[in-house]
Structure formats: structure tokens, C-alpha cells
Scaffold this motif. Structure first.
Motif, PDB file in Angstrom:
ATOM      1  N   THR A  88     -16.557  40.970 -14.735  1.00 36.60           N
ATOM      2  CA  THR A  88     -16.247  39.590 -15.093  1.00 36.60           C
ATOM      3  C   THR A  88     -17.524  38.766 -15.072  1.00 36.60           C
ATOM      4  O   THR A  88     -18.330  38.898 -14.149  1.00 36.60           O
ATOM      5  N   LEU A  89     -17.747  37.992 -16.143  1.00 34.23           N
ATOM      6  CA  LEU A  89     -18.981  37.214 -16.293  1.00 34.23           C
ATOM      7  C   LEU A  89     -18.726  35.740 -16.011  1.00 34.23           C
ATOM      8  O   LEU A  89     -17.783  35.161 -16.532  1.00 34.23           O
ATOM      9  N   GLU A  90     -19.580  35.139 -15.171  1.00 34.74           N
ATOM     10  CA  GLU A  90     -19.459  33.724 -14.818  1.00 34.74           C
ATOM     11  C   GLU A  90     -20.861  33.150 -14.632  1.00 34.74           C
ATOM     12  O   GLU A  90     -21.616  33.650 -13.800  1.00 34.74           O
ATOM     13  N   PHE A  91     -21.199  32.094 -15.426  1.00 31.20           N
ATOM     14  CA  PHE A  91     -22.577  31.610 -15.294  1.00 31.20           C
ATOM     15  C   PHE A  91     -22.716  30.396 -14.392  1.00 31.20           C
ATOM     16  O   PHE A  91     -23.827  29.947 -14.135  1.00 31.20           O
ATOM     17  N   ASP A 121     -26.184  36.761 -22.777  1.00 35.05           N
ATOM     18  CA  ASP A 121     -27.285  37.542 -22.215  1.00 35.05           C
ATOM     19  C   ASP A 121     -26.832  38.916 -21.746  1.00 35.05           C
ATOM     20  O   ASP A 121     -27.569  39.898 -21.814  1.00 35.05           O
ATOM     21  N   TRP A 122     -25.603  38.972 -21.203  1.00 30.86           N
ATOM     22  CA  TRP A 122     -25.151  40.198 -20.533  1.00 30.86           C
ATOM     23  C   TRP A 122     -24.408  41.171 -21.439  1.00 30.86           C
ATOM     24  O   TRP A 122     -24.452  42.381 -21.213  1.00 30.86           O
ATOM     25  N   ILE A 123     -23.744  40.698 -22.480  1.00 33.26           N
ATOM     26  CA  ILE A 123     -23.020  41.623 -23.365  1.00 33.26           C
ATOM     27  C   ILE A 123     -23.972  42.697 -23.918  1.00 33.26           C
ATOM     28  O   ILE A 123     -23.660  43.882 -23.869  1.00 33.26           O
ATOM     29  N   PRO A 124     -25.188  42.307 -24.357  1.00 33.04           N
ATOM     30  CA  PRO A 124     -26.114  43.350 -24.870  1.00 33.04           C
ATOM     31  C   PRO A 124     -26.619  44.325 -23.812  1.00 33.04           C
ATOM     32  O   PRO A 124     -27.220  45.338 -24.135  1.00 33.04           O
ATOM     33  N   LYS A 125     -26.365  44.008 -22.518  1.00 34.65           N
ATOM     34  CA  LYS A 125     -26.895  44.880 -21.458  1.00 34.65           C
ATOM     35  C   LYS A 125     -25.829  45.757 -20.819  1.00 34.65           C
ATOM     36  O   LYS A 125     -26.101  46.481 -19.853  1.00 34.65           O
ATOM     37  N   MET A 126     -24.602  45.677 -21.292  1.00 28.27           N
ATOM     38  CA  MET A 126     -23.484  46.367 -20.638  1.00 28.27           C
ATOM     39  C   MET A 126     -23.712  47.889 -20.536  1.00 28.27           C
ATOM     40  O   MET A 126     -23.410  48.501 -19.505  1.00 28.27           O
ATOM     41  N   ASP A 150     -19.263  35.654 -29.360  1.00 33.99           N
ATOM     42  CA  ASP A 150     -19.294  36.773 -28.401  1.00 33.99           C
ATOM     43  C   ASP A 150     -18.509  37.981 -28.914  1.00 33.99           C
ATOM     44  O   ASP A 150     -18.862  39.128 -28.604  1.00 33.99           O
ATOM     45  N   THR A 151     -17.468  37.740 -29.706  1.00 34.76           N
ATOM     46  CA  THR A 151     -16.732  38.865 -30.307  1.00 34.76           C
ATOM     47  C   THR A 151     -17.617  39.595 -31.318  1.00 34.76           C
ATOM     48  O   THR A 151     -17.716  40.828 -31.300  1.00 34.76           O
ATOM     49  N   CYS A 157     -22.938  45.244 -30.612  1.00 38.16           N
ATOM     50  CA  CYS A 157     -23.433  46.078 -29.507  1.00 38.16           C
ATOM     51  C   CYS A 157     -22.630  47.365 -29.357  1.00 38.16           C
ATOM     52  O   CYS A 157     -22.856  48.145 -28.413  1.00 38.16           O
ATOM     53  N   GLY A 158     -21.661  47.574 -30.229  1.00 35.75           N
ATOM     54  CA  GLY A 158     -20.885  48.817 -30.191  1.00 35.75           C
ATOM     55  C   GLY A 158     -20.004  48.933 -28.952  1.00 35.75           C
ATOM     56  O   GLY A 158     -19.707  50.042 -28.485  1.00 35.75           O
ATOM     57  N   LEU A 159     -19.589  47.789 -28.425  1.00 37.44           N
ATOM     58  CA  LEU A 159     -18.785  47.794 -27.185  1.00 37.44           C
ATOM     59  C   LEU A 159     -17.280  47.904 -27.458  1.00 37.44           C
ATOM     60  O   LEU A 159     -16.493  48.011 -26.525  1.00 37.44           O
ATOM     61  N   LEU A 160     -16.900  47.864 -28.731  1.00 36.18           N
ATOM     62  CA  LEU A 160     -15.479  48.001 -29.102  1.00 36.18           C
ATOM     63  C   LEU A 160     -15.278  49.334 -29.809  1.00 36.18           C
ATOM     64  O   LEU A 160     -16.108  49.736 -30.632  1.00 36.18           O
ATOM     65  N   ARG A 161     -14.180  50.014 -29.482  1.00 38.03           N
ATOM     66  CA  ARG A 161     -13.845  51.272 -30.147  1.00 38.03           C
ATOM     67  C   ARG A 161     -12.495  51.111 -30.834  1.00 38.03           C
ATOM     68  O   ARG A 161     -11.780  50.144 -30.581  1.00 38.03           O
ATOM     69  N   LYS A 162     -12.143  52.052 -31.697  1.00 39.14           N
ATOM     70  CA  LYS A 162     -10.818  52.019 -32.356  1.00 39.14           C
ATOM     71  C   LYS A 162      -9.756  51.935 -31.260  1.00 39.14           C
ATOM     72  O   LYS A 162      -9.691  52.805 -30.391  1.00 39.14           O
TER      73      LYS A 162
END
Ligand SMILES: CNc1ncnc2c1ncn2[C@@H]1O[C@H](/C=C/CNC(=O)c2cc(-c3ccc(F)cc3)cc(O)c2O)[C@@H](O)[C@H]1O
Ligand SMILES: [Mg+2]
Length: 214
Positions: A88-91, A121-126, A150-151, A157-162
Motif C-alpha cells: 500500500t502506497l501513502e505519501f 515514483d514507486w510503481i516503476p520500482k515494484m 497511474d493506470t 511497467c508491465g504490472l498488469l497481466r491478463k
């Protein structure tokens, strides 16, 4: 000196909820928000829809955007299988500090990784930081004008799959028009609207559930 609303919410949890009992933490926050002070938790009505989606997806990896005080974090984490991971991300550091204590009171710290920082900042680093390949479920509940960028970032970033599921809060109130327009018209998603009400009120709001088709 004056306390903040999140601090008063945490005090209500520590006073009224049982340590290690997530349901009592959720109930204490809902009672606080209904009887004392409104706060922007997903709430009990939309929370039941959230619970049913989490149960149906039974995710191994979950991303939550916008922890706030950890109410939905606790709802989601309490339904996850033992090996599952919820990030969970919270800035906002003040909100993050409260959320950590709410999550700890529920006894869910082992299931939750609260990352203090901005989604952009963090989505690309997951992948590199947390060894995440893809997310089975994403709960969007942060700034409403950030749902769409962000979607798109998660796609890039390839963080979603079928089959990955996006569940978005507040698509009516406050509303996320650009996100809704994109997700409902994109051939890469199949979307479904769950009509409900703005937390603790009679105002219409709802959750949009979208399946990424790959
Ligand atoms: C942009 N990237 C980001 N990265 C990490 N954390 C982020 C963040 N954006 C925002 N956040 C955090 O998420 C939270 C923000 C949530 C924004 N939510 C709302 O504005 C909201 C607002 C309402 C609302 C509805 C009606 C009304 F009259 C007044 C408020 C209801 C809701 O359910 C909401 O979720 C905060 O904790 C903030 O610090
Ligand atoms: Mg919300």
C-alpha cells in the motif's frame, strides 16, 4: 495542542477495538465515522463490495494506491491467503504513521507492506524493489486525477497481466471522469459498475471493477 482527525480515529480504534481482531478495527472506525467525525474511508457499504471482490479474486499480490488511515488496507489484508502480499502506497507521512498503527492493532503487519512515497515514483520500482511480477488486484483510492495516469503507468511497467483486476473507489463522488471514460472505452478492459453510496452518507457513489484483458 489540537489532535488531527486521523489521530482521533486511531484513538477510537485503540479504545474500542480488540488487538488482533481486524473486524473489530473496521467496526470501530465505521462507528467513529458515523457517530463522531466523517472521514474518507471506503466505509462499510462499499467495503462489503470490496470484500466480495477480494474474496472472488483471492489475490496473491495486491497494490493499494492511497492508504490514508489503513481502513481498506485492513479490510483487504484480513481476507488474504497466508502467502499473499499487499503493498500500500501513502505519501503523507502523518497518515502513514497512523495507518501503520491501525494495521498493527489489527495484527496484520505481516501481510502488509506500507511504502511511504508517491505512486508515480514507486510503481516503476515494484519489480526491482519488491520482486513483484504482476498484481492480481489493484485498489485505487488516492487522488482522483491520478487514477488514469497511474493506470497507464502500471500498463507501461508491465504490472498488469491478463485477468488482473482494477477496483476504483469514488468513480461518481468525487468522481474520476477521465479514468471512467478511458477504462470503459478501452478494448483492453472489461468494466462493471457497482452502484453504492458515498461512505457514511446517502449520496450516490460506486466502485468500478475492471478486468485487464492483456
Ligand atoms: C498521487 N500519488 C499518491 N501516492 C501516494 N499516496 C497518495 C497519492 N495521492 C494521494 N495519496 C494519499 O491517498 C489519500 C488520498 C485520498 C483521496 N481521496 C479522496 O479525495 C476522497 C474524497 C472523498 C470525498 C467525497 C465527498 C466529499 F464531499 C468529500 C470527500 C471520498 C473518498 O472516498 C475519497 O477517497 C491520502 O492519504 C493521500 O495522502
Ligand atoms: Mg475513497
Amino acid at each position: 495542542t489540537q489532535t488531527t482527525r486521523p489521530q482521533r480515529m486511531l484513538a477510537a480504534v485503540q479504545k474500542n477495538a480488540t488487538r488482533g481482531d481486524p473486524r473489530s478495527v473496521v467496526k470501530a472506525i465505521d462507528q467513529f465515522c458515523r457517530q463522531k467525525e466523517w472521514a474518507m474511508n471506503v466505509g462499510d457499504e462499499k467495503g462489503c463490495i470490496l470484500d466480495s471482490v477480494v474474496t472472488e479474486v483471492n489475490p496473491a499480490t495486491v497494490l493499494e494506491l492511497g492508504t490514508y488511515c489503513g481502513y481498506s488496507t485492513v479490510r483487504i489484508a484480513s481476507l488474504l491467503p497466508s502467502n499473499a502480499k499487499l503493498i500500500t502506497l501513502e505519501f503523507n507521512p502523518d497518515y502513514a504513521a497512523i495507518a501503520r498503527q491501525v494495521i498493527a492493532w489489527a495484527g496484520l503487519e505481516d501481510k502488509v507492506q506500507l511504502v511511504e512515497g508517491a505512486s508515480g515514483d514507486w510503481i516503476p520500482k515494484m519489480k526491482e524493489k519488491f520482486g513483484i511480477e504482476t498484481f492480481d488486484l489493484v485498489f485505487l483510492d488516492h487522488w482522483k486525477d491520478r487514477y488514469l495516469p497511474d493506470t497507464k503507468l502500471m500498463e507501461e511497467c508491465g504490472l498488469l497481466r491478463k485477468g488482473s483486476i482494477l477496483l476504483a473507489d469514488n468513480v461518481i463522488c468525487p468522481g474520476t471522469p477521465d479514468y471512467l471514460e478511458y477504462i470503459r472505452n478501452s478494448p483492453r478492459y472489461k468494466s462493471q459498475y457497482f452502484k453504492s453510496h458515498l461512505e457514511y452518507t446517502k449520496v450516490e457513489d460506486g466502485l468500478e471493477k475492471s478486468v485487464f484483458l492483456g
